[in-house]
Scaffold this motif. Structure first.
Motif, PDB file in Angstrom:
ATOM      1  N   LEU A  82       0.830  -1.202   0.000  1.00 20.94           N
ATOM      2  CA  LEU A  82       0.000   0.000   0.000  1.00 20.94           C
ATOM      3  C   LEU A  82       0.865   1.252   0.000  1.00 20.94           C
ATOM      4  CD1 LEU A  82      -2.685   1.517   0.233  1.00 20.94           C
ATOM      5  CD2 LEU A  82      -2.562   1.198   2.720  1.00 20.94           C
ATOM      6  N   ASN A  83       1.890   1.298   0.846  1.00 23.28           N
ATOM      7  CA  ASN A  83       2.728   2.492   0.932  1.00 23.28           C
ATOM      8  C   ASN A  83       3.545   2.701  -0.342  1.00 23.28           C
ATOM      9  OD1 ASN A  83       2.059   1.780   3.832  1.00 23.28           O
ATOM     10  ND2 ASN A  83       3.032   3.756   4.091  1.00 23.28           N
ATOM     11  N   LYS A  84       4.001   1.621  -0.947  1.00 23.72           N
ATOM     12  CA  LYS A  84       4.728   1.755  -2.214  1.00 23.72           C
ATOM     13  C   LYS A  84       3.812   2.306  -3.305  1.00 23.72           C
ATOM     14  CE  LYS A  84       8.097  -1.919  -1.248  1.00 23.72           C
ATOM     15  NZ  LYS A  84       8.542  -3.292  -1.592  1.00 23.72           N
ATOM     16  N   PHE A  85       2.567   1.848  -3.304  1.00 24.53           N
ATOM     17  CA  PHE A  85       1.580   2.382  -4.247  1.00 24.53           C
ATOM     18  C   PHE A  85       1.390   3.884  -4.028  1.00 24.53           C
ATOM     19  CE2 PHE A  85      -2.843   3.800  -4.539  1.00 24.53           C
ATOM     20  CZ  PHE A  85      -3.098   3.633  -5.895  1.00 24.53           C
ATOM     21  N   MET A  86       1.293   4.304  -2.761  1.00 28.53           N
ATOM     22  CA  MET A  86       1.066   5.712  -2.444  1.00 28.53           C
ATOM     23  C   MET A  86       2.213   6.596  -2.932  1.00 28.53           C
ATOM     24  SD  MET A  86      -0.492   4.959   1.352  1.00 28.53           S
ATOM     25  CE  MET A  86      -0.179   6.608   2.004  1.00 28.53           C
ATOM     26  N   VAL A  87       3.447   6.167  -2.709  1.00 30.25           N
ATOM     27  CA  VAL A  87       4.593   6.963  -3.139  1.00 30.25           C
ATOM     28  C   VAL A  87       4.658   7.026  -4.663  1.00 30.25           C
ATOM     29  CG1 VAL A  87       7.119   7.117  -3.139  1.00 30.25           C
ATOM     30  CG2 VAL A  87       5.900   6.538  -1.038  1.00 30.25           C
ATOM     31  N   ALA A  88       4.389   5.900  -5.318  1.00 30.58           N
ATOM     32  CA  ALA A  88       4.376   5.902  -6.784  1.00 30.58           C
ATOM     33  C   ALA A  88       3.308   6.858  -7.316  1.00 30.58           C
ATOM     34  CB  ALA A  88       4.145   4.486  -7.310  1.00 30.58           C
ATOM     35  N   GLU A  89       2.137   6.888  -6.663  1.00 29.71           N
ATOM     36  CA  GLU A  89       1.076   7.815  -7.045  1.00 29.71           C
ATOM     37  C   GLU A  89       1.541   9.267  -6.917  1.00 29.71           C
ATOM     38  OE1 GLU A  89      -2.959   7.380  -7.683  1.00 29.71           O
ATOM     39  OE2 GLU A  89      -1.373   6.561  -8.944  1.00 29.71           O
ATOM     40  N   ALA A  90       2.249   9.558  -5.837  1.00 28.70           N
ATOM     41  CA  ALA A  90       2.720  10.923  -5.616  1.00 28.70           C
ATOM     42  C   ALA A  90       3.677  11.365  -6.715  1.00 28.70           C
ATOM     43  CB  ALA A  90       3.404  11.025  -4.252  1.00 28.70           C
ATOM     44  N   LEU A  91       4.619  10.507  -7.069  1.00 30.64           N
ATOM     45  CA  LEU A  91       5.607  10.868  -8.087  1.00 30.64           C
ATOM     46  C   LEU A  91       4.975  10.927  -9.473  1.00 30.64           C
ATOM     47  CD1 LEU A  91       8.668   8.849  -6.763  1.00 30.64           C
ATOM     48  CD2 LEU A  91       8.179  11.290  -6.496  1.00 30.64           C
ATOM     49  N   ARG A  92       4.007  10.043  -9.755  1.00 27.23           N
ATOM     50  CA  ARG A  92       3.280  10.145 -11.019  1.00 27.23           C
ATOM     51  C   ARG A  92       2.531  11.463 -11.103  1.00 27.23           C
ATOM     52  NH1 ARG A  92       2.578   4.333 -10.797  1.00 27.23           N
ATOM     53  NH2 ARG A  92       0.914   4.567  -9.254  1.00 27.23           N
ATOM     54  N   GLY A  93       1.969  11.888  -9.950  1.00 30.36           N
ATOM     55  CA  GLY A  93       1.205  13.131  -9.943  1.00 30.36           C
ATOM     56  C   GLY A  93       2.049  14.364 -10.190  1.00 30.36           C
ATOM     57  N   ALA A  94       3.359  14.267  -9.958  1.00 30.09           N
ATOM     58  CA  ALA A  94       4.243  15.416 -10.157  1.00 30.09           C
ATOM     59  C   ALA A  94       4.749  15.529 -11.588  1.00 30.09           C
ATOM     60  CB  ALA A  94       5.439  15.323  -9.205  1.00 30.09           C
ATOM     61  N   ARG A  95       4.488  14.522 -12.408  1.00 33.76           N
ATOM     62  CA  ARG A  95       4.969  14.550 -13.786  1.00 33.76           C
ATOM     63  C   ARG A  95       3.929  15.154 -14.717  1.00 33.76           C
ATOM     64  NH1 ARG A  95       9.642  11.716 -14.082  1.00 33.76           N
ATOM     65  NH2 ARG A  95      10.036  10.180 -12.432  1.00 33.76           N
ATOM     66  N   GLY A  96       4.395  15.849 -15.741  1.00 36.04           N
ATOM     67  CA  GLY A  96       3.501  16.381 -16.748  1.00 36.04           C
ATOM     68  C   GLY A  96       2.666  17.558 -16.295  1.00 36.04           C
ATOM     69  N   VAL A  97       3.104  18.271 -15.249  1.00 38.03           N
ATOM     70  CA  VAL A  97       2.343  19.414 -14.744  1.00 38.03           C
ATOM     71  C   VAL A  97       3.030  20.721 -15.139  1.00 38.03           C
ATOM     72  CG1 VAL A  97       1.428  18.088 -12.808  1.00 38.03           C
ATOM     73  CG2 VAL A  97       3.527  19.423 -12.505  1.00 38.03           C
ATOM     74  N   ASP A  98       2.341  21.829 -14.915  1.00 37.80           N
ATOM     75  CA  ASP A  98       2.898  23.144 -15.210  1.00 37.80           C
ATOM     76  C   ASP A  98       3.574  23.773 -14.003  1.00 37.80           C
ATOM     77  OD1 ASP A  98       1.718  23.540 -18.014  1.00 37.80           O
ATOM     78  OD2 ASP A  98      -0.060  23.045 -16.839  1.00 37.80           O
ATOM     79  N   LEU A  99       3.227  23.297 -12.808  1.00 32.08           N
ATOM     80  CA  LEU A  99       3.791  23.860 -11.582  1.00 32.08           C
ATOM     81  C   LEU A  99       3.795  22.783 -10.510  1.00 32.08           C
ATOM     82  CD1 LEU A  99       4.659  26.260  -9.702  1.00 32.08           C
ATOM     83  CD2 LEU A  99       2.215  26.678  -9.331  1.00 32.08           C
ATOM     84  N   ILE A 100       4.910  22.670  -9.791  1.00 30.89           N
ATOM     85  CA  ILE A 100       4.976  21.808  -8.618  1.00 30.89           C
ATOM     86  C   ILE A 100       5.020  22.701  -7.375  1.00 30.89           C
ATOM     87  CG2 ILE A 100       6.376  20.170  -7.306  1.00 30.89           C
ATOM     88  CD1 ILE A 100       7.372  19.028  -9.936  1.00 30.89           C
ATOM     89  N   LEU A 101       4.057  22.517  -6.496  1.00 34.65           N
ATOM     90  CA  LEU A 101       4.102  23.167  -5.190  1.00 34.65           C
ATOM     91  C   LEU A 101       4.655  22.139  -4.207  1.00 34.65           C
ATOM     92  CD1 LEU A 101       0.631  24.986  -5.059  1.00 34.65           C
ATOM     93  CD2 LEU A 101       2.844  25.936  -5.754  1.00 34.65           C
ATOM     94  N   ASP A 316      -0.853  -7.143   0.003  1.00 39.28           N
ATOM     95  CA  ASP A 316      -1.079  -7.969  -1.185  1.00 39.28           C
ATOM     96  C   ASP A 316      -1.469  -7.085  -2.376  1.00 39.28           C
ATOM     97  OD1 ASP A 316      -2.039  -9.684  -3.150  1.00 39.28           O
ATOM     98  OD2 ASP A 316      -2.946 -11.067  -1.720  1.00 39.28           O
ATOM     99  N   PRO A 317      -0.596  -6.932  -3.381  1.00 33.69           N
ATOM    100  CA  PRO A 317      -0.913  -6.084  -4.542  1.00 33.69           C
ATOM    101  C   PRO A 317      -2.214  -6.471  -5.242  1.00 33.69           C
ATOM    102  CG  PRO A 317       1.422  -6.653  -4.554  1.00 33.69           C
ATOM    103  CD  PRO A 317       0.777  -7.480  -3.469  1.00 33.69           C
ATOM    104  N   LYS A 318      -2.527  -7.778  -5.295  1.00 31.59           N
ATOM    105  CA  LYS A 318      -3.767  -8.217  -5.939  1.00 31.59           C
ATOM    106  C   LYS A 318      -4.984  -7.706  -5.173  1.00 31.59           C
ATOM    107  CE  LYS A 318      -6.233 -12.305  -7.596  1.00 31.59           C
ATOM    108  NZ  LYS A 318      -6.230 -13.786  -7.707  1.00 31.59           N
ATOM    109  N   LYS A 319      -4.946  -7.807  -3.842  1.00 35.10           N
ATOM    110  CA  LYS A 319      -6.064  -7.313  -3.039  1.00 35.10           C
ATOM    111  C   LYS A 319      -6.177  -5.797  -3.112  1.00 35.10           C
ATOM    112  CE  LYS A 319      -6.248 -11.200   0.192  1.00 35.10           C
ATOM    113  NZ  LYS A 319      -6.102 -11.666   1.590  1.00 35.10           N
ATOM    114  N   LEU A 320      -5.025  -5.106  -3.177  1.00 30.25           N
ATOM    115  CA  LEU A 320      -5.056  -3.657  -3.361  1.00 30.25           C
ATOM    116  C   LEU A 320      -5.823  -3.310  -4.625  1.00 30.25           C
ATOM    117  CD1 LEU A 320      -1.417  -2.490  -2.472  1.00 30.25           C
ATOM    118  CD2 LEU A 320      -3.504  -1.972  -1.210  1.00 30.25           C
ATOM    119  N   ASP A 321      -5.522  -4.026  -5.707  1.00 28.75           N
ATOM    120  CA  ASP A 321      -6.197  -3.782  -6.981  1.00 28.75           C
ATOM    121  C   ASP A 321      -7.695  -4.037  -6.858  1.00 28.75           C
ATOM    122  OD1 ASP A 321      -5.664  -3.426 -10.068  1.00 28.75           O
ATOM    123  OD2 ASP A 321      -7.045  -5.124  -9.880  1.00 28.75           O
TER     124      ASP A 321
END
Length: 346
Positions: A82-101, A316-321
């Motif tokens: 779960l925590n690895k998913f959360m960090v990956a989400e954060a870094l994905r969210g910072a890509r392709g934007v016009d401004l990072i706060l 469990d990545p499968k259960k997360l999905d």
């Protein structure tokens, strides 16, 4: 929520629009700031860290610009699936934007000479340094990278405003931020300055979404989040991190909404805690969550909540999905066709 037709103002020359990522360590105030900018309790905000688990878009529309705010989970050293998913989400969210706060909490120092000495000796911790390095790498990956602005949150807790100067200096030694904006979402301090920084960072272009739309997520998703917010508010330090919420049924009836929800926990003992003696805890959670949902929708709501044991779901990545925690890039979440993104996503 609302349709995605551009606003009348968005067709005017000089109107600006784009994506803005809110990033930082857990519990620095990302969701609280997003709610303050939107003027709605849209994102789950808690005093507990790692409350945000998924990216969510908060749509901030004025007569001059539309900023699509990407609320991301806190960036931290992750161990569980779960925590690895959360960090990956954060870094994905910072890509392709016009401004990072990049948000960072202001350290708390007393007023007077003692506070001045402590501020002079203060250094950002290793976790904060790691966040700067990861975001700086994203910025440097692009030929015309997004601006990165440091937002120092909770500045109302600082004993004297002059103590900000050495703190800002230490941050600027780590990275040449395009600007530094101290804010307090709680009392509204610095939000006008931040608004100006956001506006000037957005390219000219029409709005992505209609002027009344506040989020890219469905009310079904927000209902689950608001139930989870009630879990964080009522169940102490540990149990909310082992709980997830799914919506099995959401019906918009003529005069009210009917919602059936499942609270997933990992162990039978946790199920007993959520239900409580004679069902008192689950009743309080249901009442509180219903009020939160009604405040967001503006409609009466019938909420029925069941607690289910889903062993080991956080690991469990499968259960997360199965519980809906999957990368948004896999769900086809993307800007409107033909509109600029400020760069390509990964």
């Amino acid at each position: 929520m609302a349709d995605d037709q551009p606003t009348d103002a968005s067709a005017d020359p000089g109107f600006r629009s784009g994506y803005v990522a809110l990033c930082g360590r857990p519990n620095v105030g990302k969701s609280t700031l997003l709610n303050a900018l939107l003027g709605e309790e849209l994102a789950v905000a808690s005093v507990l860290p790692q409350t945000t688990r998924e990216r969510m878009l908060g749509i901030w529309t004025t007569d001059r610009f539309q900023a699509v705010l990407v609320d991301t989970p806190g960036i931290h050293r992750a161990k569980s699936a779960l925590n690895k998913f959360m960090v990956a989400e954060a870094l994905r969210g910072a890509r392709g934007v016009d401004l990072i706060l990049m948000l960072a909490e202001v350290p708390s120092f007393p007023a007077g000479p003692e506070g001045a000495e402590a501020a002079a000796q203060w250094e950002p911790g290793p976790g904060a340094r790691a966040v700067v390095e990861q975001l700086a790498e994203i910025v440097s990956d692009r030929d015309q990278g997004p601006r990165m602005v440091l937002v120092l949150t909770k500045c109302d807790l600082l004993g004297e405003r002059d103590l900000l100067l050495p703190i800002i200096g230490k941050w600027q030694e780590l990275h040449a931020f395009d600007a530094v904006v101290p804010v307090s979402a709680k009392i509204g301090r610095g939000l006008d300055t931040l608004r100006s920084e956001v506006e000037q960072s957005l390219p000219e272009g029409p709005a992505y979404y209609g002027s009344e739309q506040l989020s890219d997520r469905s009310m079904r998703w927000h209902a689950a989040e608001l139930i989870r917010a009630e879990l964080f508010a009522r169940l102490g330090q540990e149990l909310p991190y082992s709980s997830a919420v799914t919506i099995s049924n959401f019906k918009e009836l003529r005069e009210r909404d009917r919602i059936d929800a499942l609270i997933h926990v990992e162990r039978s003992s946790q199920k007993g805690i959520v239900i409580g003696a004679k069902g008192k805890s689950i009743k309080a959670i249901s009442i509180g969550a219903r009020k939160r949902i009604e405040a967001l929708t503006g409609r009466p709501c019938e909420l029925f909540v069941e607690v289910r044991v889903t062993p080991g779901w956080t690991k469990d990545p499968k259960k997360l999905d199965e519980l809906g925690y999957r990368a948004q890039s896999e769900l086809g979440v993307s800007p409107a066709p033909g509109h600029h993104t400020g760069g390509s996503d990964e």
